[in-house]
Design a protein around this motif. Sequence first.
Motif, PDB file in Angstrom:
ATOM      1  N   ASP A   8       0.764  -1.330   0.006  1.00 50.20           N
ATOM      2  CA  ASP A   8      -0.084   0.163  -0.147  1.00 50.20           C
ATOM      3  C   ASP A   8       0.845   1.320   0.086  1.00 50.20           C
ATOM      4  O   ASP A   8       0.449   2.360  -0.152  1.00 50.20           O
ATOM      5  N   ASP A   9       2.128   1.119  -0.009  1.00 54.21           N
ATOM      6  CA  ASP A   9       3.109   2.268   0.171  1.00 54.21           C
ATOM      7  C   ASP A   9       3.349   2.628  -1.193  1.00 54.21           C
ATOM      8  O   ASP A   9       3.854   3.878  -1.588  1.00 54.21           O
ATOM      9  N   SER A  39      -1.705   4.066   1.781  1.00 58.38           N
ATOM     10  CA  SER A  39      -1.729   3.642   3.299  1.00 58.38           C
ATOM     11  C   SER A  39      -2.995   4.135   3.773  1.00 58.38           C
ATOM     12  O   SER A  39      -3.708   5.029   3.523  1.00 58.38           O
ATOM     13  N   ASN A  95       5.412  -3.033   4.329  1.00 57.67           N
ATOM     14  CA  ASN A  95       4.915  -1.743   4.767  1.00 57.67           C
ATOM     15  C   ASN A  95       6.066  -1.065   5.901  1.00 57.67           C
ATOM     16  O   ASN A  95       6.521  -1.847   6.586  1.00 57.67           O
TER      17      ASN A  95
END
Length: 256
Positions: A8-9, A39, A95
């Motif tokens: 998600d980064d 994020s 993450n």
Amino acid sequence: MDVLVTNDDGIDSPGLAALVEGLRERARVWVVAPNRNYSAVAHSITIRDPLIVEPRELPGAHAAFAVTGTPADCVKLAVRALVETPLDLVFSGANLGLNLGMDVHYSGTVAAAAEAISLGVPSAALSVERTDAPALDVAGRIAASILAKRILGWPAGCFLNVNVPSPATGAPIRGIRIVRQGGHGYREEFIRRTDPQGRSYFWLSGATDRGNAEPGTDLHALSEGFVTVTPLRYNLTNPDLLGEVETWDLNGFLPA
Ligand code: MN
């Protein structure tokens, strides 16, 4: 073995590169990841806009695509459209920032792994404590050992949440603990300010607070310097209450 790496980064994150590096010698690695930081979008998906897919060159990856969508979008798109072969495993991360306790419910990293499991592909989310020297290489090595275990066989529906502490340089990680998901690990506060038009606005702020974390939880074990591994499930049913709610006379509220 064919594995998908997402996060998600965003596709340019060094955390994603660390997982690809850890897996590249043991599997064919596909990367489908957001083109920017997503994020804390949890399990949201894109239904009112198209998803634009841009092929990328990424060291160690068999193929890589940057997508204008969320982590869950990326996994869905990978499984349904972009990866031409069945996937053996999906890795999300690593993450930059821990996903402990209630973080799991806000996390795009964990949501990508949850999406994978909902599509029948076993998965693991990996997160690393954010410091000046995050232990990304450890996350890569743990991904490789999870893949090795997958090759040997493991339970259906296996969906793991892994968190890695980043001790000060030279300090060792104390070991790995298999633990349950904890609760809230923050002392939250909203900072209230006033904008130039005189309206109040708020910023969510606060600090990490794991002081009350129960032993046996991810929050507690991580605070003690251990890598945490938590097997998760995605169905939120509370089986303890099915019987009691059954006894409520809810039918009485239906029109006759
Ligand atoms: Mn993130």
